[in-house]
Structures are given as C-alpha cells and as structure tokens.
Write a protein that holds these residues in place. Structure first.
Motif, PDB file in Angstrom:
ATOM      1  N   SER A 257      21.887  13.913 -23.683  1.00 41.82           N
ATOM      2  CA  SER A 257      21.445  14.507 -23.642  1.00 41.82           C
ATOM      3  C   SER A 257      20.117  14.522 -24.218  1.00 41.82           C
ATOM      4  O   SER A 257      19.569  13.085 -24.222  1.00 41.82           O
ATOM      5  CB  SER A 257      22.155  15.176 -25.146  1.00 41.82           C
ATOM      6  N   SER A 259      18.449  17.561 -26.407  1.00 42.63           N
ATOM      7  CA  SER A 259      18.642  17.862 -27.258  1.00 42.63           C
ATOM      8  C   SER A 259      17.813  18.028 -28.256  1.00 42.63           C
ATOM      9  O   SER A 259      16.594  19.416 -28.511  1.00 42.63           O
ATOM     10  CB  SER A 259      19.720  18.640 -27.929  1.00 42.63           C
ATOM     11  N   VAL A 260      17.156  16.996 -28.423  1.00 38.52           N
ATOM     12  CA  VAL A 260      16.780  16.416 -29.940  1.00 38.52           C
ATOM     13  C   VAL A 260      14.910  16.314 -29.080  1.00 38.52           C
ATOM     14  O   VAL A 260      14.873  15.295 -28.309  1.00 38.52           O
ATOM     15  CB  VAL A 260      17.173  15.324 -30.667  1.00 38.52           C
ATOM     16  N   PRO A 261      13.950  16.660 -29.345  1.00 42.17           N
ATOM     17  CA  PRO A 261      12.628  16.509 -28.981  1.00 42.17           C
ATOM     18  C   PRO A 261      12.494  15.163 -29.647  1.00 42.17           C
ATOM     19  O   PRO A 261      12.126  14.367 -30.219  1.00 42.17           O
ATOM     20  CB  PRO A 261      11.886  17.555 -29.716  1.00 42.17           C
ATOM     21  N   GLN A 263      12.892  12.505 -27.539  1.00 45.37           N
ATOM     22  CA  GLN A 263      14.221  12.076 -27.065  1.00 45.37           C
ATOM     23  C   GLN A 263      15.151  11.666 -26.055  1.00 45.37           C
ATOM     24  O   GLN A 263      15.703  13.136 -25.654  1.00 45.37           O
ATOM     25  CB  GLN A 263      15.104  11.828 -28.999  1.00 45.37           C
ATOM     26  N   VAL A 265      19.754  10.737 -25.253  1.00 48.85           N
ATOM     27  CA  VAL A 265      20.923  10.411 -25.373  1.00 48.85           C
ATOM     28  C   VAL A 265      21.398  10.014 -24.329  1.00 48.85           C
ATOM     29  O   VAL A 265      22.008  10.421 -23.658  1.00 48.85           O
ATOM     30  CB  VAL A 265      22.106  10.655 -26.185  1.00 48.85           C
TER      31      VAL A 265
ATOM     32  N   ASP B 108      26.348  20.276 -25.238  1.00 50.07           N
ATOM     33  CA  ASP B 108      24.935  21.547 -25.831  1.00 50.07           C
ATOM     34  C   ASP B 108      23.803  21.741 -25.341  1.00 50.07           C
ATOM     35  O   ASP B 108      22.330  21.355 -25.531  1.00 50.07           O
ATOM     36  CB  ASP B 108      24.401  20.168 -26.874  1.00 50.07           C
ATOM     37  N   ASP B 134      23.156  20.285 -33.298  1.00 52.44           N
ATOM     38  CA  ASP B 134      22.180  19.501 -34.270  1.00 52.44           C
ATOM     39  C   ASP B 134      22.121  19.835 -36.212  1.00 52.44           C
ATOM     40  O   ASP B 134      21.120  20.520 -36.552  1.00 52.44           O
ATOM     41  CB  ASP B 134      20.656  19.136 -33.972  1.00 52.44           C
ATOM     42  N   VAL B 140      22.599  14.347 -30.811  1.00 50.65           N
ATOM     43  CA  VAL B 140      22.842  15.335 -29.682  1.00 50.65           C
ATOM     44  C   VAL B 140      23.351  16.532 -30.852  1.00 50.65           C
ATOM     45  O   VAL B 140      23.055  16.981 -31.925  1.00 50.65           O
ATOM     46  CB  VAL B 140      24.038  15.352 -28.746  1.00 50.65           C
ATOM     47  N   GLY B 141      22.953  17.869 -29.802  1.00 52.51           N
ATOM     48  CA  GLY B 141      22.901  19.069 -30.398  1.00 52.51           C
ATOM     49  C   GLY B 141      21.989  20.078 -30.185  1.00 52.51           C
ATOM     50  O   GLY B 141      20.904  19.916 -30.531  1.00 52.51           O
ATOM     51  N   VAL B 142      22.594  21.391 -29.760  1.00 48.27           N
ATOM     52  CA  VAL B 142      21.535  21.917 -29.826  1.00 48.27           C
ATOM     53  C   VAL B 142      20.608  22.175 -31.210  1.00 48.27           C
ATOM     54  O   VAL B 142      20.843  22.447 -31.991  1.00 48.27           O
ATOM     55  CB  VAL B 142      21.557  23.565 -29.374  1.00 48.27           C
ATOM     56  N   GLN B 143      18.973  22.474 -31.047  1.00 46.79           N
ATOM     57  CA  GLN B 143      18.388  22.181 -32.236  1.00 46.79           C
ATOM     58  C   GLN B 143      18.141  23.958 -32.588  1.00 46.79           C
ATOM     59  O   GLN B 143      18.927  25.083 -31.327  1.00 46.79           O
ATOM     60  CB  GLN B 143      16.837  23.073 -31.467  1.00 46.79           C
TER      61      GLN B 143
END
Lengths: 355, 355
Positions: A257, A259-261, A263, A265, B108, B134, B140-143
C-alpha cells in the motif's frame, strides 16, 4: 529459483556471507586456542549446526531441552543446554537426550541441579553441569561471592558431573575495555578461588556477540558461545562487532500500500521481524534506501516513512533486521541465496520450541 | 489433567471466561443488528473459529491467504481476508480458497485489485472485494477524498464483485466520544457520497477492540470485526473495553532462578510473550502478585523485580500478557482450562503463517 519467485515475506540468507562468518569465527577461535561452541538460537536449524561443526565448532549450544532434541540431528559431538532447566517433563526429555548425546546443562543453584542429578541417576545416564556465575548482567548466575558454595553443592550431588563454569557477559556492549578488564579479573579470580577450594574447572565457557572478538582477552576462558555471528544483524553492526557487509540475513517483503502520503506499507510487521527495537532506531534498514525509516509495525503491517516516496505497490524490498535470532524464530524456513538465486532451503526445525 | 502437570511455559485459556466473552459479543451484535465477523488473528485456531460461528458470528476474518486456508477447517460460511494481498503465489492460493469458500478481500488500490480480478477470471471463481478507507489510523486505506475514485476503479474490473467498504479505526483508543463522532460522520458521509455516485455498499465493515462496545454509534456500519475480545488482554483492560475478570488468557511459567537479589527469573521471555509493550508498563501482570514488575525480557528469560522476593526455584506463576494475539502466534497449542483442570487443547494451526 530466482528470489523474485519467492512469496513474501521471506527470510533470506546470503550463503557467501554466512559461510565466511562461520569460517572467520572458527579461525579466530583456533588462533587463540579457544573452543568454539556456537549458540544455535540464531539459526535453529540442524543443517546449519552441522555446517558449524564441520567448520571448527567443538559442539553446539541450545537454550531448551526441546531445542537439544532438534539439534541431535546436527550430529554435534555434544550439546550444552545453557539454561537452568526445571520441571518433571523436562527431566524426562533431558535424560532422553543424554541417552543419545553427551549433554551438559548450566545451572545456577543446587535447586535446579538436584532434580537433574536424580533424573540422571534414575535413568542411568551421565549429565554434565556448568556452574553459571553472574558476570554482571544480573539475569541468572550465582553471585560471585557464593560461587564456591555452589561448586560444593554441585559436587555433593551424585548423578551429575561438574565440568566447569559458564557466564554470559551480556552487559558489555561492544569494545568496552574497562568492562573486559573487570570481567577478566572476575573470571580468573573465581577460577583461582575454586582451585584453592579444590575444584578444577576444565571448561570456562563464556562470551557474547558484542564481545566475541575480545574473547582471548578474558583470562582463563577457554570456550566461547557466540550465536548471532553466523548471520549478524543491525544490532551487531551497532555494537561494532561486524560491518554491514558481514550481515547475511535480510527479509524480502512486498510493498502492499502507498495510500497514505509520505509512507509505504510492507507485508511484514511484528509477526515477521519481531517487535525488538533493541539498540536501533526503527525496525530495520532498507538495503537500497537506507534513508527510509521503518517507523512502526503492527502484526502484519510495516509502516515506512520515506520522503521521496518512490515506491509503488508490488515493489520488492530487502530489509536488514535489528535482531535476527527473534526474526528466525518467526519463520518456518530460511532461504539460502547466492546473488539472486535461491540455492537451498533450511528448515527452522527448532523454531518456536518453548519447553 | 491438572494444570500443574503441564510443562512450562504454556498458554492457558479459561474456558468459562472465553465462552462468556464470545456469547456476550454475539448478544451485543444481535441487539444492535450488527453482523459479527470476528478476526481470528487472536486465536488462529479453526476450532475456536467454529465455536464463534456456532455462537452468532456470520463469518470470520483473517489477515493472510495462508490463514484463510487454515480457517477453511472452521466451516465458516465465508471468509474475509482483511489485507491487500499482492503477488502471484498468493493469487494461486486465493483462487484455491475461493473454489472452496465464499471469500472477500479488502483492497485499497486498483493496483492490488487488478491481479485479484485477473486471477479470479482465469480460475473461474468469484471473489468479493471491500474498498478499504483510511479512517484515521494512516496505515492502509484509500484517503477519503479518493474513495469514490477507488470504487469506480474497482467497479471497472471484471472478475471481482464490489461488496462494500472496510475500515479499521485503530487510532481511537477507548471510549473517545469525539473520535467516534468524527468516525461516524466520516463513514456515513462516504456512504452517502458513494450512493450519489451510484454505488450501493451492502457491507460496511469496521471496528476495533477498543471501540467494540461502541460499534452501534458508528452510523451506517453494519458489520464488526473484533478479534481480541475472545480472550482479552492487559491492553484491552487498559483501553477500558473489558475488566481483569474478562481476561481468559494467561501464561503459566516456572521460576528458574532467584540468584540475583530482589529478582526472580521465569522460563519465558520474548519467545513466549512477544516483546510488545504497547500501552502497558512491563510485559504482563502476575495474577497472584500484581505488584511484581515484569521489567525485562530476553528470548528465554523473564526478569521480574519483586521487593518481597518470596519466590523460590520451581514455583509456578501465571501472567496476564499485554497483547494476547502476538503471544498466541508464538505457541503451538492453547490449553483450555476450567479451574485447575486442563479440559481441552486447541492446536494453533494458523500460527506463524506469514504469506
């Protein structure tokens, strides 16, 4: 097989580095007339134990009687269980091991030694003991002022054979000259005191990974039990006992992932690396992006802060773990690689042995 | 068998407490018309998964495709793999699971969903997906602002079926009213936004252990996935989601050394408990001497400071672990006890599954 064909996460060992580490330690021990008895907790694999014995080790060390059972397959000439075993079930297993191999247990009290002696007598086997002394870590080990009392207590027990003294100077981190001087004085003093009391101690077994190249400076010590040196890890680098080029173990992981700016995973967390931080910041070093911070873990997720953030989902990364022994304990197998080729697989038969 | 006949260290589960925990959660879910899909990472045992399904769970959650394979034996009506799987080997295993059970994966990104869709199409199986958002943990998880874009991307992939949304509010620690209000607004807002874009989301799956009794306050959520509640642990107590009396899991250990003044050492360390400190001071609570400080661990040693120092070698102690999920992962079996009797043994078949 190419390493890219491995499913992730996977624990890889660079065979060239591992073999060099094993041979280098054997050469050091030979040069200084020290007996090398590696602690197998680092690899937990009889095949690697056999490799150590074939390359200069006089025997092997384990921490549990269940690990001794596993390590019988290494065909080591003898086994040291460096742990004060206690309990009826363990005594049954211990005499079982003693029927198949020469075995020694380190003990720090008559209370742990007596059941071992009774079990050995009942089973008609011979079990050796080392009297463990607290050399300053303050974990186990009789206090130095009570050392000779312990020797007298052990000598009075029929069924066991007092073979010497054991210590583990885990409190000395790296090349600490003062610490080594004090340790040397303590150990040689205890040997002299024991001799005055009529006890010869053929085995003087000690050492730790941070002090491994200083073993010859400890007066009277004639056996060393390093474990981590076979693979090394980030903590060993930090202790000064090896360089990054001496580290054989890496974890191969996949980015799952982004997905988090800021970062990415990876598909490994505390179930893959363990949550040991020990001396190091973060949970490991990314080989190709050492500036990436392995900041946080959950069981299955590794959170990596990376400003450049050039990773995409599916990228594979290799990470040098902080503490390789605990990581190995979490893996069923170790993949032995040369370059990008998987050459062999070591089953971690001794993984997760708790008793 | 009496628990004193068990070799140590051993992981014990108080069956009365465990059964009460399972039934209490099922009653809560029923009362609030929530579907209960426990995360099996806490017990990793198909037998316990089966018990959860027999007592109100609609299905089970796992983190890995290898865990899904293990959990097929629970005969759960369906399985949710709450992890963004990636890699060819995992796709082969995933379609294998899908051929035997109804399976859903939380993803995600389109990058993780596409290979799943392609594998499902090629294998002629149906695989569901949940779009993971997210909710504030930043793991994880799309914003949230990209949520509908992700739904559009998933809807465009042949081979998978978009079944809803997943989230994990691991950032909310305990009964944080503001946090729950914000979470509720976020989730209900996303559902509304998705609806406006033409997406119905039949499954709205969320929850965490600290928020488990507040699941009904999260507007729109219709499925909860607590894991730890089956056993509970010290961190759950600290979060306020249970009391000490609700904790079913303890580690039985033996005192192996009292050589260092003011301290006793037990035969379990990070290989038995894990080195997770999490919210708690020390590494666990001694049931009969809660004032004893479980201060430090090595792999096989637990160092316990205890001023009274009334322990002797051979004493057995029971310790409530900080984080039970990671401890379970280190044990081959779980002993189910009532009082002092060992009534049953659960094999931790899903232990150490990394891929």
């Amino acid at each position: 097989m190419h390493i890219n064909d491995l499913d992730t996460p996977a624990l890889l060992i660079d065979l060239n580095v591992m073999e060099r580490n094993v041979r280098k330690m054997a050469a050091y021990a030979r040069e200084h007339a020290l007996r090398l008895r590696p602690h197998t907790k680092t690899h937990k694999s009889p095949e690697l134990g056999k490799f150590q014995v074939a390359n200069g080790a006089v025997g092997l060390t384990v921490a549990k009687v269940s690990e001794a059972e596993v390590m019988l397959a290494s065909e080591s000439p003898d086994l040291l269980i460096a742990y004060p075993l206690f309990g009826a079930a363990k005594m049954t297993r211990l005499t079982g091991v003693a029927a198949k191999s020469n075995v020694t247990v380190s003990v720090d009290s008559v209370e742990t030694a007596r059941p071992i002696a009774e079990a050995a007598l009942a089973a008609g086997v011979k079990i050796g003991v080392l009297a463990e002394v607290d050399a300053g870590l303050h974990r186990v080990g009789v206090q130095p002022e009570l050392f000779v009392d312990l020797l007298r207590g052990l000598a009075g027990l029929e069924g066991i054979e007092l073979r010497g003294v054991a210590f583990y100077p885990g409190h000395i981190k790296g090349p600490d000259t003062d610490g080594l001087t004090r340790l040397s004085a303590l150990i040689s003093g205890l040997i002299a005191e024991a001799r005055r009391a009529g006890f010869e101690l053929p085995v003087v077994s000690g050492g730790s990974t941070p002090t491994m190249w200083h073993s010859h400076q400890i007066e009277g010590m004639n056996e060393m039990r390093p474990g981590t040196y076979i693979f090394n890890d980030r903590n060993t680098v930090i202790s000064g006992a090896c360089t990054m080029a001496d580290c054989a173990a890496t974890i191969l992981a996949t980015v799952v992932s982004t997905s988090v700016p800021g970062q990415f995973v990876i598909d490994g967390g505390s179930k893959t690396f363990s949550s040991d931080r020990a001396a190091a910041d973060g949970f490991g070093v990314f080989l190709d992006t050492p500036e990436a911070l392995f900041e946080k873990m959950n069981e299955e997720h590794g959170y990596v802060k990376h400003a450049a953030h050039t990773r995409k989902v599916g990228d594979r990364v290799r990470i040098l773990p902080n503490h390789v022994c605990v990581a190995v304990n979490l893996h069923e197998r170790i993949y032995g690689v040369r370059g990008d080729r998987v050459e062999t697989v070591f089953e971690v038969t001794g993984r997760g042995k708790l008793q």
